[in-house]
Design a protein around this motif. Structure first.
Motif, PDB file in Angstrom:
ATOM      1  N   LEU A 109       0.768  -1.049   0.008  1.00  0.00           N
ATOM      2  CA  LEU A 109      -0.363  -0.071  -0.181  1.00  0.00           C
ATOM      3  C   LEU A 109       0.804   1.197   0.011  1.00  0.00           C
ATOM      4  CD1 LEU A 109      -2.873   1.297   0.186  1.00  0.00           C
ATOM      5  CD2 LEU A 109      -2.526   1.215   2.594  1.00  0.00           C
ATOM      6  N   THR A 110       1.870   1.197   0.794  1.00  0.00           N
ATOM      7  CA  THR A 110       2.720   2.413   0.823  1.00  0.00           C
ATOM      8  C   THR A 110       3.649   2.699  -0.459  1.00  0.00           C
ATOM      9  OG1 THR A 110       3.154   1.854   3.478  1.00  0.00           O
ATOM     10  CG2 THR A 110       4.841   3.303   2.229  1.00  0.00           C
ATOM     11  N   TYR A 111       3.823   1.632  -1.037  1.00  0.00           N
ATOM     12  CA  TYR A 111       4.611   1.591  -2.264  1.00  0.00           C
ATOM     13  C   TYR A 111       3.686   1.987  -3.338  1.00  0.00           C
ATOM     14  CZ  TYR A 111       6.647   0.371  -6.845  1.00  0.00           C
ATOM     15  OH  TYR A 111       7.277   0.410  -8.181  1.00  0.00           O
ATOM     16  N   ILE A 112       2.312   1.672  -3.370  1.00  0.00           N
ATOM     17  CA  ILE A 112       1.375   1.994  -4.583  1.00  0.00           C
ATOM     18  C   ILE A 112       0.938   3.330  -4.398  1.00  0.00           C
ATOM     19  CG2 ILE A 112      -0.857   1.575  -5.347  1.00  0.00           C
ATOM     20  CD1 ILE A 112      -0.422  -1.388  -4.761  1.00  0.00           C
ATOM     21  N   LEU A 113       0.763   3.818  -2.969  1.00  0.00           N
ATOM     22  CA  LEU A 113       0.441   5.267  -2.888  1.00  0.00           C
ATOM     23  C   LEU A 113       1.469   6.292  -3.293  1.00  0.00           C
ATOM     24  CD1 LEU A 113      -1.688   5.090   0.334  1.00  0.00           C
ATOM     25  CD2 LEU A 113      -2.647   5.300  -1.933  1.00  0.00           C
ATOM     26  N   GLY A 114       2.654   5.683  -2.866  1.00  0.00           N
ATOM     27  CA  GLY A 114       3.887   6.576  -3.171  1.00  0.00           C
ATOM     28  C   GLY A 114       3.926   6.739  -4.585  1.00  0.00           C
ATOM     29  N   LYS A 115       3.786   5.825  -5.516  1.00  0.00           N
ATOM     30  CA  LYS A 115       4.139   5.669  -6.916  1.00  0.00           C
ATOM     31  C   LYS A 115       3.017   6.527  -7.529  1.00  0.00           C
ATOM     32  CE  LYS A 115       7.083   3.508  -9.574  1.00  0.00           C
ATOM     33  NZ  LYS A 115       8.164   3.952  -9.966  1.00  0.00           N
ATOM     34  N   VAL A 125      -7.334   4.554   4.688  1.00  0.00           N
ATOM     35  CA  VAL A 125      -7.193   3.230   4.172  1.00  0.00           C
ATOM     36  C   VAL A 125      -6.288   2.545   5.152  1.00  0.00           C
ATOM     37  CG1 VAL A 125      -6.233   1.955   2.394  1.00  0.00           C
ATOM     38  CG2 VAL A 125      -7.502   3.881   1.754  1.00  0.00           C
ATOM     39  N   VAL A 126      -5.226   3.135   5.546  1.00  0.00           N
ATOM     40  CA  VAL A 126      -4.435   2.834   6.645  1.00  0.00           C
ATOM     41  C   VAL A 126      -5.193   2.194   7.783  1.00  0.00           C
ATOM     42  CG1 VAL A 126      -2.480   3.170   8.160  1.00  0.00           C
ATOM     43  CG2 VAL A 126      -2.090   3.369   5.721  1.00  0.00           C
ATOM     44  N   LEU A 127      -5.831   3.031   8.077  1.00  0.00           N
ATOM     45  CA  LEU A 127      -6.901   2.825   9.425  1.00  0.00           C
ATOM     46  C   LEU A 127      -7.759   1.752   9.276  1.00  0.00           C
ATOM     47  CD1 LEU A 127      -7.462   6.788  10.729  1.00  0.00           C
ATOM     48  CD2 LEU A 127      -6.264   4.986  11.824  1.00  0.00           C
ATOM     49  N   MET A 128      -8.355   1.645   8.208  1.00  0.00           N
ATOM     50  CA  MET A 128      -9.336   0.669   7.545  1.00  0.00           C
ATOM     51  C   MET A 128      -8.570  -0.557   7.801  1.00  0.00           C
ATOM     52  SD  MET A 128     -10.968  -0.208   4.232  1.00  0.00           S
ATOM     53  CE  MET A 128      -9.499  -0.825   3.584  1.00  0.00           C
ATOM     54  N   LEU A 156     -12.420   5.204  12.970  1.00  0.00           N
ATOM     55  CA  LEU A 156     -11.641   6.423  12.693  1.00  0.00           C
ATOM     56  C   LEU A 156     -11.251   6.683  11.291  1.00  0.00           C
ATOM     57  CD1 LEU A 156      -9.349   5.710  15.872  1.00  0.00           C
ATOM     58  CD2 LEU A 156     -10.676   7.704  15.614  1.00  0.00           C
ATOM     59  N   SER A 157     -11.180   5.563  10.480  1.00  0.00           N
ATOM     60  CA  SER A 157     -10.888   5.605   8.965  1.00  0.00           C
ATOM     61  C   SER A 157     -12.367   6.383   8.387  1.00  0.00           C
ATOM     62  CB  SER A 157     -10.923   4.298   8.479  1.00  0.00           C
ATOM     63  OG  SER A 157     -12.175   3.695   8.282  1.00  0.00           O
ATOM     64  N   ILE A 158     -13.433   6.371   8.738  1.00  0.00           N
ATOM     65  CA  ILE A 158     -14.430   7.205   8.466  1.00  0.00           C
ATOM     66  C   ILE A 158     -14.334   8.714   8.813  1.00  0.00           C
ATOM     67  CG2 ILE A 158     -17.066   7.777   8.253  1.00  0.00           C
ATOM     68  CD1 ILE A 158     -17.158   4.505   8.910  1.00  0.00           C
ATOM     69  N   ILE A 159     -14.210   8.698   9.928  1.00  0.00           N
ATOM     70  CA  ILE A 159     -13.910  10.025  10.577  1.00  0.00           C
ATOM     71  C   ILE A 159     -12.528  10.849  10.003  1.00  0.00           C
ATOM     72  CG2 ILE A 159     -13.086  11.418  12.548  1.00  0.00           C
ATOM     73  CD1 ILE A 159     -14.524   9.308  14.367  1.00  0.00           C
ATOM     74  N   ALA A 160     -11.649  10.112   9.448  1.00  0.00           N
ATOM     75  CA  ALA A 160     -10.589  10.641   8.781  1.00  0.00           C
ATOM     76  C   ALA A 160     -11.041  11.418   7.412  1.00  0.00           C
ATOM     77  CB  ALA A 160      -9.462   9.450   8.512  1.00  0.00           C
TER      78      ALA A 160
END
Length: 196
Positions: A109-115, A125-128, A156-160
């Motif tokens: 996920l970190t790689y994809i979001l960075g790319k 997404v991370v919180l989910m 918290l993912s929804i609140i985010a």
């Protein structure tokens, strides 16, 4: 119906000892890792929030290098634990694979979001994702604080989605408290009660 040979006294004692060890191990291994990762991620998220809020220096993301230190500590811990391990239950293996899958997914996920440069959705997404292994581990272990922690991550993912990214960092810190730190201390207390 097959004729079953009764267990000898020694076999019976070994069976009982194995069952006791399984019960003791149920809560022993998890508290350290929950506390390690809970505190490291809480420190990183609050630290990055402070760096960004007060413009302390340009590369605020460097604080997350602490997670690599946690990876090294975890590897050392797991190697030592494996040497001591007497009994490994199916539930232990399932939880281990669940968290391994989570770790690989987070790296991807970190790689994809960075790319793709789509960091705006990263924290929700991370919180989910934090909620998934936390909740499922609580189900497998029959440990309600982890189930509640997983549900809190999802909330918290929804609140985010309603907050600016800088404030999402504080939600990550809250998630660590509810999902990993508080359950980690509760697991540690359960283990101490089981050992005594």
């Amino acid at each position: 119906m097959e004729n079953e040979t009764p267990l000898s006294a020694e076999q019976s004692l070994q069976l009982i000892e194995g069952m006791i060890n399984k019960a003791k191990n149920r809560f022993s291994d998890d508290s350290f890792l929950y506390l390690l990762w809970g505190w490291v991620i809480l420190i990183c998220s609050v630290g990055q929030f402070i760096i960004l809020k007060f413009s302390l220096f340009n590369n605020s993301g460097m604080i997350w290098v602490l997670t690599w230190v946690a990876v090294v500590v975890q590897i050392i811990y797991l190697v030592k634990r494996k040497k001591k391990e007497k009994v490994k239950t199916y539930a232990d293996e399932l939880i281990g694979f669940l968290w391994m899958t989570f770790g690989i997914s987070m790296l991807l996920l970190t790689y994809i979001l960075g790319k793709t440069n789509t960091w705006a959705i990263m924290y929700p997404v991370v919180l989910m994702m934090y909620g998934i292994p936390t909740f499922l581990t609580g189900v497998v272990m029959k440990f309600t604080p982890l189930k509640v922690g997983g549900i809190s991550c999802w909330a918290l993912s929804i609140i985010a989605t309603f907050l600016a990214p800088i404030y999402m960092l504080l939600l990550v810190a809250i998630a660590m408290l509810t999902a990993w730190i508080i359950p980690g201390y509760l697991l540690r207390n359960l283990y101490k009660k089981q050992v005594n």
